[in-house]
Design an enzyme around this catalytic site. Sequence first.
Site, mmCIF file in Angstrom:
data_model
loop_
_atom_site.group_PDB
_atom_site.id
_atom_site.type_symbol
_atom_site.label_atom_id
_atom_site.label_comp_id
_atom_site.label_asym_id
_atom_site.label_seq_id
_atom_site.Cartn_x
_atom_site.Cartn_y
_atom_site.Cartn_z
ATOM 1 N N GLY A 1 4.883 -10.313 4.215
ATOM 2 C CA GLY A 1 5.652 -10.208 5.452
ATOM 3 C C GLY A 1 4.953 -10.890 6.626
ATOM 4 N N SER B 1 6.728 -0.121 9.836
ATOM 5 C CA SER B 1 5.349 -0.039 9.363
ATOM 6 C C SER B 1 5.140 1.348 8.774
ATOM 7 C CB SER B 1 4.391 -0.243 10.547
ATOM 8 O OG SER B 1 3.093 0.228 10.208
ATOM 9 N N SER B 2 4.339 1.428 7.722
ATOM 10 C CA SER B 2 4.046 2.738 7.125
ATOM 11 C C SER B 2 3.402 3.653 8.153
ATOM 12 C CB SER B 2 3.109 2.561 5.936
ATOM 13 O OG SER B 2 3.646 1.633 5.035
ATOM 14 N N HIS C 1 9.088 1.218 3.111
ATOM 15 C CA HIS C 1 10.210 1.249 4.063
ATOM 16 C C HIS C 1 11.042 -0.009 3.820
ATOM 17 C CE1 HIS C 1 7.746 -1.665 6.160
ATOM 18 N NE2 HIS C 1 6.754 -0.790 6.253
ATOM 19 N N GLY D 1 11.147 -2.772 5.279
ATOM 20 C CA GLY D 1 10.390 -4.029 5.347
ATOM 21 C C GLY D 1 9.881 -4.407 3.966
ATOM 22 N N HIS D 2 9.295 -3.434 3.266
ATOM 23 C CA HIS D 2 8.817 -3.695 1.905
ATOM 24 C C HIS D 2 9.988 -4.067 0.992
ATOM 25 C CE1 HIS D 2 5.637 -0.677 3.254
ATOM 26 N NE2 HIS D 2 4.908 -1.713 2.918
ATOM 27 N N ALA E 1 4.023 4.024 0.848
ATOM 28 C CA ALA E 1 4.764 4.566 1.994
ATOM 29 C C ALA E 1 5.831 3.537 2.378
ATOM 30 C CB ALA E 1 3.842 4.908 3.162
ATOM 31 N N MET F 1 0.838 -1.202 0.000
ATOM 32 C CA MET F 1 0.000 0.000 0.000
ATOM 33 C C MET F 1 0.875 1.255 0.000
ATOM 34 S SD MET F 1 -3.447 -0.901 2.004
ATOM 35 C CE MET F 1 -2.865 -0.655 3.660
HETATM 36 P P1 AMP Z 1 1.525 -2.924 3.450
HETATM 37 O O1 AMP Z 1 2.072 -1.905 2.504
HETATM 38 O O2 AMP Z 1 1.515 -2.484 4.871
HETATM 39 O O3 AMP Z 1 0.219 -3.508 2.972
HETATM 40 O O4 AMP Z 1 2.547 -4.132 3.420
HETATM 41 C C1 AMP Z 1 2.908 -4.772 2.216
HETATM 42 C C2 AMP Z 1 3.683 -6.008 2.536
HETATM 43 O O5 AMP Z 1 4.859 -5.671 3.276
HETATM 44 C C3 AMP Z 1 2.899 -7.004 3.417
HETATM 45 O O6 AMP Z 1 3.155 -8.324 2.976
HETATM 46 C C4 AMP Z 1 3.478 -6.763 4.780
HETATM 47 O O7 AMP Z 1 3.389 -7.870 5.637
HETATM 48 C C5 AMP Z 1 4.930 -6.466 4.441
HETATM 49 N N1 AMP Z 1 5.573 -5.733 5.532
HETATM 50 C C6 AMP Z 1 5.140 -4.599 6.122
HETATM 51 N N2 AMP Z 1 5.965 -4.247 7.134
HETATM 52 C C7 AMP Z 1 6.938 -5.189 7.170
HETATM 53 C C8 AMP Z 1 8.090 -5.399 7.994
HETATM 54 N N3 AMP Z 1 8.398 -4.576 8.993
HETATM 55 N N4 AMP Z 1 8.863 -6.469 7.751
HETATM 56 C C9 AMP Z 1 8.545 -7.335 6.743
HETATM 57 N N5 AMP Z 1 7.484 -7.200 5.933
HETATM 58 C C10 AMP Z 1 6.687 -6.145 6.140
#
Ligand code: AMP
Length: 278
Positions: free
Chosen positions: A144, A182-183, A30, A32-33, A28, A26
């Site tokens: 993740g 986290s975003s 970081h 993790g992504h 933003a 989604m």
């Molecule tokens: P999001 O943009 O929050 O929907 O996350 C997109 C993907 O990145 C999802 O599979 C999340 O689980 C993964 N993700 C988000 N934060 C982290 C993190 N700190 N470490 C690993 N994966 C992450």
Amino acid sequence: MKVFKSKTELATYLKGKTNIGFVPTMGALHKGHISLIKLSLEQCQYTICSIFVNPTQFNDKNDLLRYPRTPEKDIKMLEEAGCDIVFVPENDEIYPEGDVLKEFDFGHLETVMEGKQRPGHFNGVANVVQRLFEIVKPQKAFFGQKDYQQLCIIKQMVKQLQLPIEIVAAEIIREPDGLAMSSRNALLETEERKQAAGIFETLQLIKSKSKELTPTQLLQLANDNIKKYPLIHPEYIVFANAETLQETIIFDKNISIIMFIAVKLGKVRLIDNMLLAS
Ligand code: AMP
């Protein structure tokens, strides 16, 4: 790096290509992504990332409005990471007018923890991921473990729909003080951000004591420890079976147990988890 807004143009470009790794996000972005992008680059010939703030998974309208959006920075980060393709659709590319959401049934998986706290959330997640899978047709998709319940739901969806896609789970990437990236962290006020480290501290504390104390004592200790951080308001702290997500207060050495936590700091809701024993 190629950037697509149109699903038809993207699908045409991808036609005939195999060995596609897909990272839905989604935005933003970081580290993790980016760790998911790196995994895909290692394992697949083409890596495609989508950036789409999915409205159907937000049960709280303000949360959707507040959700951070940093499109230019995201594109730069993806380019630097070596991502091949980015898909940035507008809303009507994913949800055409008059379109109806599919009603999934994930049973117990969607009635606990995030499913209980955020009604409809996982149905929205499954709808968007299914639609993105249909457009991208990846061989592998990367998720993740930070959103562990979401990972279980996606695996279940792939099973139910018999999709030929391997779901790869990636470890949680953390800030130097342990806070899971986290975003939403960008929305924390300075003092909230400082205290947010208490989430990881609590998870680690419980893991370190998980062989000496009973699960009930561990839960008490977790709640007591969190109280050291007055800005952290826990929504739930539970132990659950890593496979079924069934909540438990009995640890069986043959079962992997994960501690799950959801908290609010001001207006920001954060989740985290840690494997205690396996
Ligand atoms: P999001 O943009 O929050 O929907 O996350 C997109 C993907 O990145 C999802 O599979 C999340 O689980 C993964 N993700 C988000 N934060 C982290 C993190 N700190 N470490 C690993 N994966 C992450």
